[in-house]
Design a protein around this motif. Structure first.
Motif, short mmCIF file in Angstrom:
data_model
loop_
_atom_site.label_atom_id
_atom_site.label_comp_id
_atom_site.label_asym_id
_atom_site.label_seq_id
_atom_site.Cartn_x
_atom_site.Cartn_y
_atom_site.Cartn_z
N UNK A 1 12.79 -11.93 28.31
CA UNK A 1 12.41 -10.71 27.60
C UNK A 1 11.83 -9.68 28.54
N UNK A 2 10.84 -10.08 29.32
CA UNK A 2 10.07 -9.06 30.02
C UNK A 2 10.72 -8.63 31.32
N UNK A 3 11.61 -9.43 31.86
CA UNK A 3 12.23 -9.04 33.12
C UNK A 3 13.67 -8.62 32.92
N UNK A 4 14.41 -9.44 32.17
CA UNK A 4 15.84 -9.17 32.05
C UNK A 4 16.15 -8.33 30.81
N UNK A 5 15.13 -8.12 29.94
CA UNK A 5 15.37 -7.35 28.73
C UNK A 5 16.50 -7.97 27.90
N UNK B 1 9.86 -15.83 28.20
CA UNK B 1 9.11 -14.66 28.63
C UNK B 1 9.89 -13.91 29.72
N UNK B 2 10.44 -14.69 30.66
CA UNK B 2 11.19 -14.09 31.76
C UNK B 2 12.40 -13.31 31.23
#
Lengths: 345, 274
Positions: B238-242, B235-236
């Protein structure tokens, strides 16, 4: 030219018009806004609804975090769905680097001149206009500890009683900036700051990823100090606990959020009108009074009890230690790598 | 059943189309993201992933917690399932209903309840300090222990239900026969009950392990960023580091872990049969 249309085509056009009028609402123009999920109900009341009444259009909002929304904009680059997006300054710069947004012609914004100097061109080339600031500092239980410096987070009585932002949040890098500065760091990779945080990592209850969690941690008496953005302060105040907002001697940090226009946006005229509305003294005052966003418009006058909760006033805004967005974009990966090898493990 | 085979095919078509579009295509895209390299295809992305010390740590923590949760669920699950099967007829349904009850409550609500229970001023710490077991409240929240407790509570019912149905299929007299022939209880359990209910254990074990390693809410809420597991790391990324490449790699690792675990459990069960 109309008289030159062949009768058949004219009839068809009339029929189409009739059909369209039956469709009614579908004919109304829509502006698509990409925004953060927080306070959408208040934004609708204070901003979208008054704007819709003026423009006779509809404002449709896509919500999500910055990375998520940027990814969507990138996927729809050839055929943009979004007209206006709300982003943190460094995300906006990333969007500019990916050619997803276009420069704003500030002469079309009549409220532009009312902005604080720092909000006028925060990411350069007029790729975005700032609409709000937030300060970031330490909040603490004043009955348990006294905080006057960023170094006070290292006080032994706070061992096992602090929450810090994870590097993945917007607050994470800004906290590193201040910690690094407080401990005499000199390199842009924040090596000193990362090293110092790693020394107390065992005593950090959690490196939070959602700011709302901090409120709960104070409420349950898990923590006595935390590094948070000012936008969390209204919720913290509601706890009615002896919690104070620190003014560390090294200063406060924070960030700017900006409004950007998607490249080749389909409703550019609406986009300009909407941004102008958002920057207007009236809208900025309404949003400030509801504690949604601190104003970037310097004409906004707030009563002391509201000003006290927000990031308000020329001195406060000018005193913020901000990470230049270009540096954020350039260095973020090295901060994350340093953090992952020293703190996350 | 049908006069024409075509009718059967026609009836299966919508579901098949749905599976193809909704499952096979996305999985293919996912795999291409994980195995694609600048030069073609390969395992380079996986090498990069496991080259990162933090990611290795997250991987092993996920394997460890998944294994421990499965083991604990099996131990607790057999005890509960034996009690349920042994209960008088009228009680069986009620007890099974009680086991299923938590499954009807949202995992988010169940996980948040643990925040209150495991906190410094929570029930467990009040008990610990009240009984004088520790002077200071224990730090439970945001530790592996908290994630372990949350996951066991979340997935134990699946194990119990699998084992109950396996135990119900046990021929009625085998345990008595073993006892008559001189086996004590532990021996009867190991030599008779365990081999005859291993199918249930394989199903329950796969469900619990897969559920534990792919759970998001529990590690996110009770572990946080200090106790990253593969799912929270995904999740981290995808949603933060793209970073969709690392996310695809993690997703493939999770699928592989589930498949391998199932195969291992099946293999172990098969060996027990000989």
């Amino acid at each position: 030219m109309r008289h030159m249309l062949p009768t058949l085509a004219r009839r068809a056009a009339i029929a189409a018009l009739l059909l369209a009028s039956f469709a009614g609402v579908a004919q109304e123009r829509t502006l698509v806004l990409s925004a953060f999920g927080v306070s959408q109900d208040l934004l609708r009341k204070d901003l979208y609804a008054p704007f819709e009444a003026k423009c006779k259009c509809k404002v449709v909002v896509n919500v999500g975090n910055s990375a998520d929304r940027l990814a969507k904009m990138e996927a729809r680059k050839a055929n943009p769905e979004v007209d206006v997006a709300v982003l943190a300054d460094f995300s906006a710069l990333e969007a500019a680097a990916k050619d997803l947004i276009e420069p704003i012609d500030v002469s079309r914004l009549k409220n532009y001149a009312k902005l604080h100097e720092m909000a006028k061109d925060p990411i350069g080339n007029h790729m975005g206009v700032g609409y709000t600031y937030f300060a970031t500092s330490i909040i603490y239980r004043k009955d348990k500890v006294k905080i006057e410096s960023w170094k006070d987070l290292w006080k032994p009585e706070l061992k096992g009683r602090i929450a810090l932002p994870n590097i993945t949040t917007t607050q994470g890098p800004t906290m590193l900036l201040m910690v690094d500065k407080a401990w005499g760091g000199t390199t842009p990779d924040f090596a000193t700051g990362i090293q110092k945080v790693s020394e107390i990592k065992g005593g950090v209850v959690t490196f939070y990823e959602r700011a709302a969690q901090v409120v709960q941690l104070f409420q349950q008496d898990e923590v006595h100090a935390a590094v948070v953005g000012r936008f969390n302060w209204p919720l913290i105040k509601k706890l009615n606990m002896p919690i104070a907002w620190a003014t560390p001697k090294e200063g406060l940090t924070g960030g700017i959020n900006v409004l950007v226009i998607a490249k080749n946006a389909k409703n550019k005229d609406l986009a300009y009108a909407f941004i102008d509305e958002w920057l207007s003294t009236e809208a900025q005052t309404r949003l400030a009074m509801d504690l949604v966003d601190s104003p970037a418009n310097k004409e906004v006058k707030l009563p002391p009890e509201v000003a006290d909760v927000l990031t308000y006033g020329k001195e406060t805004v000018a005193g913020l230690n901000l990470i230049p967005p270009t540096q954020m974009l350039l260095r973020r990966k090295s901060w994350v790598d340093g953090w992952n090898s020293k703190i996350a493990r | 059943m049908f006069d024409h085979r075509r009718i059967g095919i026609a009836l299966a078509a919508p579901a098949a189309l749905f599976v193809a579009l909704g499952f096979i295509v996305p999985v293919a895209i996912l795999l291409s993201g994980a195995f694609g390299t600048p030069g073609g295809w390969g395992l380079q992305r996986f090498a990069e992933f496991f080259g990162e010390p933090l990611y290795r740590e997250v991987f092993w923590r996920t394997v460890k917690l998944g294994g421990l949760v499965t083991l604990a669920s099996a131990l607790l699950g057999y005890a509960a399932a034996l009690a349920i099967v042994d209960a008088p007829a009228g009680w069986k349904g009620r007890l099974t209903g009680l086991v299923m009850l938590p499954l009807m409550i949202s995992p988010v609500a169940r996980t948040y309840a643990w925040i209150v229970l495991l906190g410094r001023t929570g029930m467990i710490n009040q008990l610990v300090t009240g009984l004088g077991l520790s002077d200071e409240p224990l730090r439970l929240l945001f530790t592996e222990t908290a994630v372990f407790i949350g996951l066991v509570q979340l997935f134990l019912p699946l194990m119990v239900l699998s084992l109950v149905s396996a135990l119900e299929n046990l021929p009625p007299d085998v345990v008595s026969a073993a006892r008559v022939l001189g086996a004590n209880w532990p021996l009867a359990f190991v030599k008779v009950i365990l081999p005859l209910t291993r199918e249930g254990l394989v199903i329950g074990g796969t469900l619990v392990f897969t559920g534990s390693v792919t759970a998001y809410i529990t590690p996110a809420v009770l572990g946080g960023s200090k106790v990253l597991m593969l799912e929270t790391l995904l999740y981290q990324r995808v949603s933060v580091a793209n970073d969709f490449v690392a996310a695809s790699v993690i997703a493939v690792i999770l699928i592989a872990m589930s498949v391998v675990t199932h195969a291992l459990l099946r293999h172990a069960a098969g060996r027990g049969r000989k």
